[in-house]
Design an enzyme around this catalytic site. Structure first.
Site, mmCIF file in Angstrom:
data_model
loop_
_atom_site.group_PDB
_atom_site.id
_atom_site.type_symbol
_atom_site.label_atom_id
_atom_site.label_comp_id
_atom_site.label_asym_id
_atom_site.label_seq_id
_atom_site.Cartn_x
_atom_site.Cartn_y
_atom_site.Cartn_z
ATOM 1 C CG ASN A 1 -1.838 1.189 1.287
ATOM 2 O OD1 ASN A 1 -1.803 2.059 0.402
ATOM 3 N ND2 ASN A 1 -2.666 1.259 2.319
ATOM 4 C CB CYS B 1 -3.554 4.806 2.888
ATOM 5 S SG CYS B 1 -4.896 5.259 4.008
#
Length: 307
Positions: free
Chosen positions: A131, A134
């Site tokens: 990730n 975000c």
């Protein structure tokens, strides 16, 4: 004569999936939360909530606000931490005959590398999803995802520490997502997942204050699907590695849009909060569409967009 059931099996970076449907990280906990509602073994894969090196409490509340066509959230990547996940959450997932993809993130380059190293030798983990996208944390996350050079640096570092398939999840909050996708591919990504949420804001008109304590959050749900379909189409043209499409999938036909523009698999997020069994409906709907269209293998549908 009844039509033969089509093959929905796909492969993402060496991970073999029974069908192309999996949950989006952050909406599915660690799998066990949905076990009372659906058969986890019918999913193409299970994607866990994002993990950090240390446990993380997330942002102050309120951190979810509904909008007329989606959800705004600023959870702040609350999670149990990588070591607690391995010790307490993996034993449940080990019993499920479905590939497990672990989403993770770091606040610094060193943290990204260390979490990757700790996951690298865990046999129950089929692959990881990095990730760098975000929007709801003040460090890491989107800072890496919006700068192609920084994205390349973090993907390259994780690649050095990781022996497993590496999926990189991208933010849509950039001018040209294909540039970031190419940077991630060149740095060692085995697959690309896009998109994460779009940064948004909602205001309570009575109090005249933001509805989220974090002021801004990530917008998901039906409102973002056309943006996501467009970006997946762009990324499919830009890279050679498989692409996983995510963003506002609520129904089977929404998932079909992503597959037709070239996504090899899809993730379902916000819809899980509306109907915990929605992914079963989507799998059944994709199969029914294939039967209706005379498609015997899902690959006949993937990338079949007519321009």
């Amino acid at each position: 004569m009844k039509n033969k059931r089509p093959s929905l099996a796909v492969e993402i970076a060496g991970i073999k999936l029974k069908n192309p449907v999996m949950p989006a990280s952050g909406t599915f906990g660690y799998g066990e939360e949905y076990a009372p509602f659906i058969d986890l073994e019918r999913l193409g894969a299970i994607v866990t909530k994002g993990l950090s090196l240390a446990p993380k409490a997330g942002n102050p509340t309120p951190r979810i606000a509904e909008t007329i066509s989606g959800m705004l959230n600023a959870i702040g990547l609350q999670n149990v931490g990588v070591d607690a996940f391995i010790q307490h959450k993996l034993p449940f997932l080990r019993e499920i005959n479905t590939p497990v993809i672990v989403n993770f993130f770091g606040n610094t380059l060193d943290e990204y590398g260390e979490v990757a190293r700790r996951l690298s030798d865990i046999p129950e983990v089929a692959g990881v999803e990095l990730n760098i996208s975000c929007p709801n944390v003040k460090q890491g996350g989107i800072v890496f995802g919006t700068d192609p050079k920084a994205a390349s640096e973090v993907v390259g570092l994780v690649r050095k520490h990781l022996k497993k398939p590496l999926i990189v999840k991208l933010t849509p909050n950039v001018t040209d997502i294909s540039v970031t996708a190419r940077a991630a591919e060149e740095a060692g990504a085995d697959a690309i997942c896009c998109i994460n949420t779009l940064t948004g804001m909602a205001v309570d008109v009575k109090t005249r204050r933001p509805r989220l304590a974090n002021k801004t959050g990530g917008l998901s749900g039906p409102a973002i699907r056309p943006v996501a379909v467009r970006m997946v189409h762009q990324v499919v043209q830009a890279v050679k590695v498989p692409v996983i499409g995510v963003g506002g999938i609520m129904r089977p036909m929404d998932a079909l849009e992503f597959l037709i523009v070239g996504a090899k698999a899809v993730q379902v997020g916000t819809a899980n909060f509306v109907d915990p069994a929605v992914m079963m409906t989507i799998i059944d709907g994709i199969e029914a569409f294939c039967v209706e269209e005379g498609i015997t293998d899902i690959h006949q549908l993937i990338g079949s967009l007519q321009l």
